[in-house]
Design a protein around this motif. Structure first.
Motif, PDB file in Angstrom:
ATOM      1  N   ARG A  19       0.858  -1.173   0.000  1.00  0.00           N
ATOM      2  CA  ARG A  19       0.000   0.000   0.000  1.00  0.00           C
ATOM      3  C   ARG A  19       0.896   1.226   0.000  1.00  0.00           C
ATOM      4  NH1 ARG A  19      -2.607  -3.966  -0.764  1.00  0.00           N
ATOM      5  NH2 ARG A  19      -4.393  -4.706   0.435  1.00  0.00           N
ATOM      6  N   SER A  39      -5.865   0.101   5.758  1.00  0.00           N
ATOM      7  CA  SER A  39      -5.592  -0.114   4.334  1.00  0.00           C
ATOM      8  C   SER A  39      -5.355  -1.584   3.999  1.00  0.00           C
ATOM      9  CB  SER A  39      -4.412   0.737   3.875  1.00  0.00           C
ATOM     10  OG  SER A  39      -3.206   0.282   4.453  1.00  0.00           O
ATOM     11  N   LEU A 124      -4.836   7.001   1.592  1.00  0.00           N
ATOM     12  CA  LEU A 124      -4.428   5.790   0.892  1.00  0.00           C
ATOM     13  C   LEU A 124      -4.343   6.124  -0.587  1.00  0.00           C
ATOM     14  CD1 LEU A 124      -3.872   2.742   0.708  1.00  0.00           C
ATOM     15  CD2 LEU A 124      -6.354   2.382   0.686  1.00  0.00           C
TER      16      LEU A 124
END
Length: 171
Positions: A19, A39, A124
């Motif tokens: 991520r 995430s 994110l």
């Protein structure tokens, strides 16, 4: 300033699982912990720690979510700002989530950027790969190399106490 991190799940599969995150440099490590768990789809209720790391990903000082130590107080995530442990000269952290499953992540500072007006942080930015149902198994060098403990091979029966020189009822 905004820190952009790549957080990579330590796994032995062909698929890369990572991520890319953005977070303010002045946010706490607890804030980073929260965005990492969210995430990757964890509920965030398990124990976790960051470890300061070097370029070889050696595990250094621990910064924990909760203080469970009895002797000296541990350094805590909520009291440690990100820029206090990560900067241009120190870019790597190891993150361990859920000490029973040992989900292990490599966290690396990829870029320092200016804050974008109108953007919300933490953010994110990018998702790659699906998180497996269970944490990847760790293969330790001693397990991989069966000859590691050969020097200790002897005929000693560890369950037989009769030849040992001590009194069982000493107390």
């Amino acid at each position: 300033m905004i820190y952009r991190f790549r957080v990579i799940l330590d796994n032995d599969t062909e698929d890369d699982i990572f991520r890319d995150l953005e977070i303010r440099e002045t946010d706490s490590l607890e804030d980073l912990h929260n965005i990492i768990t969210q995430s990757f789809g964890f509920d965030g209720t398990e124990m976790a720690s960051f470890y300061i790391s070097n370029d070889q990903w050696d595990q250094g000082e621990e910064i924990s979510l909760f203080d469970l130590s009895e002797e000296s107080p541990a350094r805590l995530m909520n009291a440690t700002s990100i820029n206090n442990v990560v900067h241009e000269m120190q870019t790597k952290l190891i993150y361990v989530y859920d000490f029973l499953s040992m989900w292990t992540f490599y966290v690396e500072l990829a870029e320092i950027a200016d804050e974008s007006e109108g953007s919300d942080y933490p953010n994110l930015m990018f998702v790659q790969g699906q998180v497996p149902d269970t944490a990847p198994e760790k293969i330790f060098e001693a397990d991989a190399d069966d000859t590691y403990f050969e020097e200790f091979e002897d005929e000693l029966d560890v369950d037989d106490y009769s030849d040992l020189d001590f009194d069982e009822n000493w107390n």
